[in-house]
Motif scaffolding. Structure first.
Motif, mmCIF file in Angstrom:
data_model
loop_
_atom_site.group_PDB
_atom_site.id
_atom_site.type_symbol
_atom_site.label_atom_id
_atom_site.label_comp_id
_atom_site.label_asym_id
_atom_site.label_seq_id
_atom_site.Cartn_x
_atom_site.Cartn_y
_atom_site.Cartn_z
ATOM 1 N N PHE A 120 37.585 43.057 51.148
ATOM 2 C CA PHE A 120 37.660 43.094 49.692
ATOM 3 C C PHE A 120 36.239 43.170 49.153
ATOM 4 O O PHE A 120 35.413 42.313 49.461
ATOM 5 N N MET A 121 35.959 44.188 48.356
ATOM 6 C CA MET A 121 34.637 44.346 47.736
ATOM 7 C C MET A 121 34.700 43.858 46.303
ATOM 8 O O MET A 121 35.557 44.286 45.536
ATOM 9 N N GLY A 122 33.770 42.986 45.937
ATOM 10 C CA GLY A 122 33.709 42.523 44.549
ATOM 11 C C GLY A 122 34.837 41.568 44.221
ATOM 12 O O GLY A 122 35.248 40.747 45.044
ATOM 13 N N ASN A 123 35.358 41.701 43.016
ATOM 14 C CA ASN A 123 36.421 40.804 42.557
ATOM 15 C C ASN A 123 37.722 41.050 43.310
ATOM 16 O O ASN A 123 38.065 42.179 43.634
ATOM 17 N N ILE A 124 38.440 39.978 43.542
ATOM 18 C CA ILE A 124 39.756 40.061 44.176
ATOM 19 C C ILE A 124 40.767 40.443 43.091
ATOM 20 O O ILE A 124 40.747 39.868 41.994
ATOM 21 N N PRO A 125 41.652 41.403 43.370
ATOM 22 C CA PRO A 125 42.653 41.779 42.365
ATOM 23 C C PRO A 125 43.480 40.575 41.902
ATOM 24 O O PRO A 125 43.939 39.786 42.727
ATOM 25 N N ARG A 126 43.634 40.463 40.592
ATOM 26 C CA ARG A 126 44.392 39.353 40.001
ATOM 27 C C ARG A 126 45.825 39.740 39.663
ATOM 28 O O ARG A 126 46.612 38.915 39.211
ATOM 29 N N TYR A 127 46.158 41.012 39.850
ATOM 30 C CA TYR A 127 47.480 41.508 39.468
ATOM 31 C C TYR A 127 48.151 42.200 40.652
ATOM 32 O O TYR A 127 47.494 42.846 41.457
ATOM 33 N N VAL A 128 49.467 42.046 40.727
ATOM 34 C CA VAL A 128 50.297 42.782 41.669
ATOM 35 C C VAL A 128 51.346 43.493 40.835
ATOM 36 O O VAL A 128 52.032 42.861 40.036
ATOM 37 N N ASP A 129 51.424 44.810 40.987
ATOM 38 C CA ASP A 129 52.299 45.638 40.149
ATOM 39 C C ASP A 129 52.002 45.411 38.671
ATOM 40 O O ASP A 129 52.907 45.375 37.834
ATOM 41 N N ALA A 130 50.727 45.216 38.343
ATOM 42 C CA ALA A 130 50.221 45.014 36.982
ATOM 43 C C ALA A 130 50.734 43.730 36.330
ATOM 44 O O ALA A 130 50.678 43.576 35.115
ATOM 45 N N VAL A 131 51.203 42.786 37.136
ATOM 46 C CA VAL A 131 51.651 41.478 36.649
ATOM 47 C C VAL A 131 50.775 40.428 37.324
ATOM 48 O O VAL A 131 50.554 40.478 38.536
ATOM 49 N N GLU A 132 50.273 39.478 36.547
ATOM 50 C CA GLU A 132 49.370 38.470 37.108
ATOM 51 C C GLU A 132 50.037 37.742 38.276
ATOM 52 O O GLU A 132 51.187 37.330 38.189
ATOM 53 N N SER A 133 49.269 37.615 39.369
ATOM 54 C CA SER A 133 49.794 37.013 40.595
ATOM 55 C C SER A 133 48.631 36.518 41.437
ATOM 56 O O SER A 133 47.531 37.049 41.369
ATOM 57 N N ASN A 134 48.893 35.506 42.259
ATOM 58 C CA ASN A 134 47.854 35.015 43.174
ATOM 59 C C ASN A 134 48.074 35.513 44.600
ATOM 60 O O ASN A 134 47.417 35.063 45.531
ATOM 61 N N ALA A 135 48.987 36.462 44.793
ATOM 62 C CA ALA A 135 49.305 36.968 46.134
ATOM 63 C C ALA A 135 48.096 37.588 46.815
ATOM 64 O O ALA A 135 47.879 37.376 48.011
ATOM 65 N N VAL A 136 47.284 38.330 46.088
ATOM 66 C CA VAL A 136 46.125 38.985 46.700
ATOM 67 C C VAL A 136 45.034 37.954 46.978
ATOM 68 O O VAL A 136 44.316 38.054 47.968
ATOM 69 N N VAL A 137 44.924 36.955 46.128
ATOM 70 C CA VAL A 137 43.949 35.887 46.362
ATOM 71 C C VAL A 137 44.290 35.174 47.666
ATOM 72 O O VAL A 137 43.405 34.908 48.488
ATOM 73 N N LEU A 138 45.561 34.887 47.893
ATOM 74 C CA LEU A 138 45.988 34.240 49.136
ATOM 75 C C LEU A 138 45.706 35.139 50.339
ATOM 76 O O LEU A 138 45.236 34.668 51.375
ATOM 77 N N LEU A 139 45.975 36.423 50.180
ATOM 78 C CA LEU A 139 45.683 37.377 51.258
ATOM 79 C C LEU A 139 44.186 37.432 51.548
ATOM 80 O O LEU A 139 43.767 37.435 52.704
#
Length: 153
Positions: A120-139
């Motif tokens: 992951f480069m830079g900021n971690i995505p905060r959205y999954v399918d354009a809806v706020e989620s922590n799934a990518v942060v956990l990944l």
């Protein structure tokens, strides 16, 4: 004819896949006054990644999330490789995306769980399918995180 024969045989040996951040760009599509700055920043950052990879002599392919969600699977892939169509990548880079599709997150999770390298480069995505989620942060906690810079890349 010989040149055509040579150029149409074999498979390219590309080891790096880069998630194309166009969906993050679309997420901010709107009027100039409210979204122009964020779109310019996304475009500038993405242009930098392309330059850094090319000038660093790193051969890569873009990975389209739209095509990835079609359930593409390589016939000769392995569990340690990220399969996209006929290509099998050893490393997948997520360059400053703001949103990822849930199907992309699922495939990245599976890839990382089997020893694949996700960066992951830079900021971690905060959205999954354009809806706020922590799934990518956990990944991202199971993956490598780097700053958005040429030296880190």
């Amino acid at each position: 004819a010989r040149l055509a024969a040579v150029l149409t045989r074999g498979m390219p040996g590309v080891r790096i896949g880069v998630i194309h951040p166009v969906e993050s760009y679309w997420m901010y599509w709107g009027n100039q006054k409210q979204t122009a700055v964020i779109r310019q920043e996304l475009e500038y950052n993405f242009s930098n990644v392309i330059d850094w990879m090319l000038y660093g002599l790193l051969d890569f392919d873009f990975i389209s999330e739209a095509l990835l969600s079609d359930g593409s699977k390589s016939l000769h892939g392995s569990r340690e490789k990220f399969c996209m169509g006929e290509m099998n990548y050893e490393v997948v880079i997520v360059p400053g995306c703001h949103t990822l599709r849930s199907s992309t997150v699922d495939k990245l999770k599976e890839f990382a769980a089997h020893g694949g390298k996700v960066i992951f480069m830079g900021n971690i995505p905060r959205y999954v399918d354009a809806v706020e989620s922590n799934a990518v942060v956990l990944l991202s906690q199971q993956c490598e995180k780097i700053q958005y810079s040429s030296s880190q890349l």
